[in-house]
Design an enzyme around this catalytic site. Structure first.
Site, PDB file in Angstrom:
ATOM      1  N   TYR A  64       6.657  58.000 -35.391  1.00  0.00           N
ATOM      2  CA  TYR A  64       6.723  57.718 -36.186  1.00  0.00           C
ATOM      3  C   TYR A  64       6.369  55.713 -36.357  1.00  0.00           C
ATOM      4  O   TYR A  64       6.363  55.188 -36.250  1.00  0.00           O
ATOM      5  CB  TYR A  64       7.945  57.135 -37.167  1.00  0.00           C
ATOM      6  CG  TYR A  64       8.719  58.156 -38.137  1.00  0.00           C
ATOM      7  CD1 TYR A  64       7.346  58.537 -39.689  1.00  0.00           C
ATOM      8  CD2 TYR A  64       9.562  59.219 -38.167  1.00  0.00           C
ATOM      9  CE1 TYR A  64       7.678  59.609 -40.175  1.00  0.00           C
ATOM     10  CE2 TYR A  64       9.704  60.373 -38.776  1.00  0.00           C
ATOM     11  CZ  TYR A  64       9.095  60.680 -40.132  1.00  0.00           C
ATOM     12  OH  TYR A  64       9.326  61.401 -40.851  1.00  0.00           O
ATOM     13  N   GLU A  66       5.141  53.867 -39.880  1.00  0.00           N
ATOM     14  CA  GLU A  66       5.235  53.281 -41.031  1.00  0.00           C
ATOM     15  C   GLU A  66       4.621  51.753 -40.968  1.00  0.00           C
ATOM     16  O   GLU A  66       4.844  51.331 -40.273  1.00  0.00           O
ATOM     17  CB  GLU A  66       6.728  53.563 -41.948  1.00  0.00           C
ATOM     18  CG  GLU A  66       6.493  54.391 -42.330  1.00  0.00           C
ATOM     19  CD  GLU A  66       7.051  55.858 -42.155  1.00  0.00           C
ATOM     20  OE1 GLU A  66       7.200  55.510 -41.115  1.00  0.00           O
ATOM     21  OE2 GLU A  66       7.778  56.245 -43.333  1.00  0.00           O
ATOM     22  N   ASP A 241     -16.319  58.570 -53.216  1.00  0.00           N
ATOM     23  CA  ASP A 241     -15.936  59.544 -52.749  1.00  0.00           C
ATOM     24  C   ASP A 241     -17.199  59.901 -51.720  1.00  0.00           C
ATOM     25  O   ASP A 241     -18.047  61.088 -52.017  1.00  0.00           O
ATOM     26  CB  ASP A 241     -14.722  61.322 -53.403  1.00  0.00           C
ATOM     27  CG  ASP A 241     -14.787  61.575 -52.351  1.00  0.00           C
ATOM     28  OD1 ASP A 241     -15.003  61.560 -51.409  1.00  0.00           O
ATOM     29  OD2 ASP A 241     -13.807  62.059 -53.274  1.00  0.00           O
ATOM     30  N   THR A 270     -13.484  62.403 -46.653  1.00  0.00           N
ATOM     31  CA  THR A 270     -12.332  62.683 -45.215  1.00  0.00           C
ATOM     32  C   THR A 270     -13.499  62.475 -43.453  1.00  0.00           C
ATOM     33  O   THR A 270     -14.399  62.340 -43.566  1.00  0.00           O
ATOM     34  CB  THR A 270     -13.063  64.881 -45.916  1.00  0.00           C
ATOM     35  OG1 THR A 270     -13.913  64.101 -45.931  1.00  0.00           O
ATOM     36  CG2 THR A 270     -11.443  64.375 -46.996  1.00  0.00           C
ATOM     37  N   LYS A 273     -15.936  66.674 -42.589  1.00  0.00           N
ATOM     38  CA  LYS A 273     -16.368  67.286 -43.429  1.00  0.00           C
ATOM     39  C   LYS A 273     -18.203  67.209 -42.180  1.00  0.00           C
ATOM     40  O   LYS A 273     -18.192  67.433 -40.702  1.00  0.00           O
ATOM     41  CB  LYS A 273     -16.937  67.125 -44.371  1.00  0.00           C
ATOM     42  CG  LYS A 273     -15.793  68.076 -44.964  1.00  0.00           C
ATOM     43  CD  LYS A 273     -15.744  67.753 -46.664  1.00  0.00           C
ATOM     44  CE  LYS A 273     -14.549  68.405 -47.763  1.00  0.00           C
ATOM     45  NZ  LYS A 273     -13.395  67.210 -47.761  1.00  0.00           N
ATOM     46  N   ARG A 279      -8.929  66.632 -38.795  1.00  0.00           N
ATOM     47  CA  ARG A 279      -9.048  66.785 -40.102  1.00  0.00           C
ATOM     48  C   ARG A 279      -8.246  65.282 -40.850  1.00  0.00           C
ATOM     49  O   ARG A 279      -7.639  65.277 -40.189  1.00  0.00           O
ATOM     50  CB  ARG A 279      -7.691  67.560 -40.336  1.00  0.00           C
ATOM     51  CG  ARG A 279      -8.714  69.044 -40.595  1.00  0.00           C
ATOM     52  CD  ARG A 279      -8.016  70.691 -40.990  1.00  0.00           C
ATOM     53  NE  ARG A 279      -8.172  70.714 -42.319  1.00  0.00           N
ATOM     54  CZ  ARG A 279      -9.006  71.184 -43.568  1.00  0.00           C
ATOM     55  NH1 ARG A 279      -9.845  71.878 -42.644  1.00  0.00           N
ATOM     56  NH2 ARG A 279      -9.501  71.337 -44.216  1.00  0.00           N
TER      57      ARG A 279
HETATM   58  N1  DSN Z   1     -12.408  71.509 -50.054  1.00  0.00           N
HETATM   59  C1  DSN Z   1     -13.495  70.571 -49.712  1.00  0.00           C
HETATM   60  C2  DSN Z   1     -14.360  71.487 -50.312  1.00  0.00           C
HETATM   61  O1  DSN Z   1     -15.359  72.340 -49.935  1.00  0.00           O
HETATM   62  O2  DSN Z   1     -15.536  70.626 -50.452  1.00  0.00           O
HETATM   63  C3  DSN Z   1     -12.897  69.391 -50.765  1.00  0.00           C
HETATM   64  O3  DSN Z   1     -11.373  69.290 -50.606  1.00  0.00           O
END
Ligand code: DSN
Length: 478
Positions: A64, A66, A241, A270, A273, A279
């Site tokens: 943990y 925090e 974003d 994120t 991607k 992730r």
């Molecule tokens: N689930 C992702 C996507 O496929 O674009 C974004 O949240």
């Protein structure tokens, strides 16, 4: 790194897992086989490196932590501090950001952290100020009431979902659409492109607190300089974003007006991607928002995931290497080759092409819904996802589009020639699939027919296309 070391690491890990719950070890093994054999075109997925994957499978998961680096609510966080500081340093250097917060567990978490930071920074509320300086006990019932009313009535302007925006940019099924008074900007119906004059007009009329840029299904570059000017003209905070295209920013394919980091007050992403990490999520911001962003945990997030922050540090270190820029450019070259191949064969693409990592096919031209097309492609070994197109008559469940992206196949090493062959496979499946009917004879949005032998043949061709580009070539589980 020797292939032998990777094989040994993953084989040993599976052996240890198998001794406790063999079905989990089997599922992990089969997942690798399935991923190896399918043509993965999901625009938001990728394949993280063995080093990134391994950084997550260890005792950092037990801790943990925090708080923030050097200022934790738990003892014994010295090693978590090391990996969190490393991940943040790599993120700042990679993106040229003043501040990086690497704790968010996902994209929605990163966006919630950003929303909170902007609300706390911008909303004029004596009660909020008291709460911020920890005079919470001095707040009266009336203060709390005022605080909730003030925080809950703020305005957000983001890209509409069916034009390619994201659920977390103020849409009703998501909390962002419930906590903000939200409006959206769309795209020009004739071109499918963002019309910046319309965005400016919407901003002038609505006067949002936050203007959101970024998308999950828009196949073009966005001019963030112009969006910042629009935000400034109405006194809005500009948030971007960049979850989908962070890899293209990291790889310096998107620079100048198309790099959000110098233009936005706050940027979320994120890490899994096009950036090809574990992730998770991340927030980058200008110095004036750093303090509020760092309150993400416990304000919005649960305890940080130190094992994932370790993996973020590894993946961000990889993205700082010169070969990542080459990878990012190949993602775009491949998406353009895929788009060209589809267009040449007669497909209709939203905006007529792409200049990022994704292509959005309007499958109504094939007489199909997105759902029928997605399933028919899956039967043929091609993994995609259905997606709305602008002004979609089939709604968000059945849709009229198929979104495809190239980050994953580019990681495997496929190039533009293979993208043309991929276009041929997709086009063949879509032309050979017929929409079905319901029992009462009305057209079904879900049923379809595709000859099973043809689907098998396409799946074999997809496997052949992948064969020269093995996934995780260093990992042999046999
Ligand atoms: N689930 C992702 C996507 O496929 O674009 C974004 O949240």
């Amino acid at each position: 790194m020797s292939h032998n070391a990777e094989s040994t690491a993953f084989r040993s890990a599976l052996e240890v897992i198998r001794a406790v719950e063999p079905r989990v070890a089997d599922a992990i093994g089969v997942e690798l086989t399935d991923q190896r054999e399918s043509l993965k075109l999901i625009a938001s997925e990728n394949y993280a490196s063995p080093a990134t994957l391994l950084a997550m499978g260890n005792w950092f998961s037990d801790k943990y932590a925090e708080g923030t680096v050097g200022r934790r609510f738990y003892a014994g966080c010295q090693n978590v501090d090391t990996v969190e500081a490393l991940a943040a340093e790599h993120a700042r250097e990679l993106f040229g950001a003043a501040h990086a917060y690497v704790q968010p567990h996902s994209g929605i978490d990163a966006n919630l952290v950003a929303f909170w930071a902007v609300l706390a920074d911008r909303v004029e509320s004596p009660a909020l100020k008291k709460a911020q300086v920890r005079q919470v006990n001095d707040l009266t019932e009336a203060d709390w009431f005022a605080l909730r009313r003030e925080l809950g009535n703020q305005r957000m302007l983001g890209m509409s979902l069916d034009a390619g925006g994201h659920l977390t940019h103020g849409f009703r099924p998501n909390i962002s659409g419930k906590m903000f008074d939200q409006r959206s900007y769309g795209t020009d119906p004739a071109t499918g492109l963002i019309d910046y004059d319309r965005v400016a007009e919407a901003a002038r009329e609505f006067k949002p607190l936050i203007l959101v840029g970024g998308y999950s299904a828009y196949p073009r570059k966005v001019n963030f300089r112009i969006l910042r000017e629009i935000a400034d003209s109405v006194g809005a905070t500009f948030m971007v974003d960049m979850a989908h295209f962070a890899g293209l920013v990291a790889g310096k394919v998107f620079t100048g007006d198309f790099d959000p980091v110098p233009h936005a007050h706050i940027v979320t992403t994120t890490t899994h991607k096009s950036l090809r990490g574990p992730r998770g999520g991340m927030v980058l911001c200008q110095p004036e928002l750093a303090d509020q962003v760092d309150r993400g945990c416990p304000m919005v997030l649960g305890g940080p995931l130190p094992h994932v922050m370790a993996a973020k540090a590894v993946a961000l270190a990889e993205a700082r290497r010169p070969d990542f820029a080459d990878y990012a450019q190949r993602i775009v070259d491949n998406a353009q080759a895929l788009a060209d191949g589809l267009l040449r064969r007669g497909a209709t693409l939203v905006t007529g092409g792409t200049d990022n990592h994704l292509v959005l096919i309007d499958v109504s031209g094939y007489g199909l819904t997105g759902r029928q097309a997605e399933q028919a492609l899956l039967d043929s070994g091609i993994v995609t996802n259905r997606n709305s197109v602008p002004q979609d008559p089939n709604g968000a469940w059945y849709t009229s589009g198929i979104r495809i992206g190239t980050p994953a196949l580019t990681t495997r090493g496929l190039g533009t020639a293979e993208m043309d062959q991929t276009a041929e496979l997709i086009h063949t499946v879509l032309t050979q699939t017929t929409a079905g009917a319901n029992a009462d004879g009305t057209p079904s949005k879900a049923k379809y027919t595709l000859d099973a032998d043809l689907a098998d043949k396409i799946a074999r061709q997809a496997t052949d296309l992948l064969a020269p580009h093995p996934l995780y070539p260093g990992i042999d589980l046999a």
